[in-house]
Scaffold this motif. Structure first.
Motif, PDB file in Angstrom:
ATOM      1  N   MET A 301       0.886  -1.361  -0.098  1.00 40.62           N
ATOM      2  CA  MET A 301       0.109   0.037  -0.026  1.00 40.62           C
ATOM      3  C   MET A 301       0.854   1.200   0.185  1.00 40.62           C
ATOM      4  SD  MET A 301      -2.882   0.899   2.856  1.00 40.62           S
ATOM      5  CE  MET A 301      -3.855   2.463   2.976  1.00 40.62           C
ATOM      6  N   ALA A 303       0.967   5.668  -0.533  1.00 43.91           N
ATOM      7  CA  ALA A 303      -0.078   6.891  -0.609  1.00 43.91           C
ATOM      8  C   ALA A 303       0.749   7.996  -0.847  1.00 43.91           C
ATOM      9  CB  ALA A 303      -0.827   6.708   0.691  1.00 43.91           C
ATOM     10  N   TYR A 305       0.324  12.098   0.250  1.00 40.36           N
ATOM     11  CA  TYR A 305      -0.450  13.041   0.777  1.00 40.36           C
ATOM     12  C   TYR A 305       0.704  14.083   1.398  1.00 40.36           C
ATOM     13  CZ  TYR A 305       1.032   9.715   4.221  1.00 40.36           C
ATOM     14  OH  TYR A 305       1.750   8.904   5.257  1.00 40.36           O
ATOM     15  N   LEU A 345      -8.147   6.534   4.171  1.00 40.60           N
ATOM     16  CA  LEU A 345      -7.379   7.366   3.264  1.00 40.60           C
ATOM     17  C   LEU A 345      -7.639   8.893   3.643  1.00 40.60           C
ATOM     18  CD1 LEU A 345      -9.456   6.320   0.108  1.00 40.60           C
ATOM     19  CD2 LEU A 345      -7.262   5.313   0.812  1.00 40.60           C
ATOM     20  N   SER A 349      -5.318  12.756  -1.025  1.00 34.30           N
ATOM     21  CA  SER A 349      -4.653  11.401  -1.027  1.00 34.30           C
ATOM     22  C   SER A 349      -4.611  10.751  -2.393  1.00 34.30           C
ATOM     23  CB  SER A 349      -4.433  10.788   0.114  1.00 34.30           C
ATOM     24  OG  SER A 349      -5.786  10.124   0.307  1.00 34.30           O
ATOM     25  N   THR A 351      -3.575   7.021  -3.413  1.00 34.59           N
ATOM     26  CA  THR A 351      -3.117   5.440  -2.849  1.00 34.59           C
ATOM     27  C   THR A 351      -3.460   4.404  -3.815  1.00 34.59           C
ATOM     28  OG1 THR A 351      -4.311   6.245  -0.654  1.00 34.59           O
ATOM     29  CG2 THR A 351      -3.961   3.773  -0.900  1.00 34.59           C
TER      30      THR A 351
END
Length: 358
Positions: A301, A303, A305, A345, A349, A351
């Motif tokens: 995973m 992401a 942000y 989340l 963002s 992801t």
């Protein structure tokens, strides 16, 4: 090149591809010291020109001259052409005050070029104009006109930027990722999705000399990626060849629903889910189901942000020479997953989840 004579563009074909038996080929080889042909095959005629008969006539005279010269230059491929007008919904909509019948005329009049012609669209992600339904409706409208006129024309997004000239923040990065998802779902129509620009000097990001449209910025002693570059990097690192249907579900009723697109490998064993959360204020909790895909194992995973303040991002503050990684991917691993798993989340963002399918 909309100001070039058609004959000049014919000479351009000969200059790029001609050998020593041609006038312009000799100039390239001997005077300009470039013995090999220039491998150029796309040409855009104009850039954000008005959609009028000047552009219409110029486009056809140039493409005709270039094709005629191509037939005479040994080894030269037929060029592909791009219409340099930023097309949008009102011009395509019958009944709109700004409806323009030249859209259909362009589509019909270029049928002889088959799949060698595209239309350049420029999109705005800089000021919060992250309107996914509007972009989807624009593609559907254009697709309908293509079918009506029996055209093979496609769309190329050669510029994606924004009117907000004082930021290179997370907003643009998430906007690019969101529009990338839309492009993938409309891959039958979209040939290319690009961002303007690639490399820019860092100029302090003030209102007088803002360098807000770069992917990568450079100073006198270093270069660094902006938020958009990181979004592009993430997407490229997890690119797979086929788009598959995607369902994501808010974990709470009536909560914000992010946008998602999934890609799968040729052998069906690798799946990526690309999720954009454009909610500027609140975290969003979701669940993911892999319908009809067998058992899946979550392997990664990653992401993007605002790393400084994930829960309350500043949409307009990006990376700087002093803080190059304020907005950069964060990778985590969550090996245990099932359809009841809840993912959080961050606001604003992007992801990407990767799965292995058994």
């Amino acid at each position: 090149n909309n100001l070039e004579w058609a004959s000049d563009m014919g000479d351009f074909v000969e200059y790029c591809w001609g050998d020593e038996t041609t006038h312009w080929g000799r100039i390239r080889i001997h005077e300009d010291k470039h013995p090999l042909p220039y491998n150029v095959s796309w040409i855009e005629i104009g850039n954000e020109q008005p959609l009028d008969y000047v552009l219409f006539d110029t486009f056809h005279s140039i493409t005709r001259a270039m094709d005629e010269r191509t037939r005479k230059v040994k080894g030269a491929p037929y060029f592909r052409y791009i219409i340099g007008h930023n097309l949008w919904i009102p011009e395509m909509s019958v009944g709109s005050p700004t409806y323009n019948p030249l859209v259909k005329q362009f589509l019909r009049s270029t049928n002889h070029l088959h799949d060698r012609v595209s239309w350049d669209w420029h999109l705005d992600t800089g000021c919060g104009n992250l309107d996914r339904p509007l972009l989807e409706s624009a593609f559907n409208l254009f697709r309908g006109l293509v079918m009506e006129t029996k055209s093979q024309m496609r769309v190329m997004v050669l510029e994606e930027n924004g009117a907000g000239t004082s930021n290179n923040g997370i907003w643009k990065a998430i906007g690019h990722a969101l529009y990338g998802n839309v492009m993938l779902r409309n891959a039958d129509l979209v040939l290319r999705h690009g961002y303007d620009n690639c490399l820019e000097f860092w100029q302090g990001m003030n209102s007088e000399d803002a360098g807000d449209q770069g992917q990568v910025f450079m100073t006198a002693d270093k270069s660094f990626g902006g938020p958009v570059w990181w979004a592009i990097y993430m997407s490229s690192q997890h690119q797979l060849p086929h788009v598959v249907e995607t369902d994501i579900h808010p974990a709470r009723k009536n909560s914000w629903t992010p946008d998602a697109t999934s890609l799968i490998s040729e052998d069906g064993k690798h799946l990526t889910v690309r999720i954009t959360n454009t909610n500027p204020v609140n975290e969003t909790k979701i669940r993911i189901s892999l319908h009809g895909r067998g058992r899946g194992t979550l392997t990664q995973m990653v992401a993007l942000y605002d790393n400084v303040n994930p829960s309350k991002p500043n949409s307009y503050e990006g990376n700087t020479p002093q803080n190059e990684n304020r907005i950069s991917p964060v990778t985590t691993y969550q090996p245990k997953w099932d359809p009841t798993t809840v993912f959080t989340l961050y606001p604003m963002s992007y992801t990407i989840l990767t799965f292995e399918i058994q």
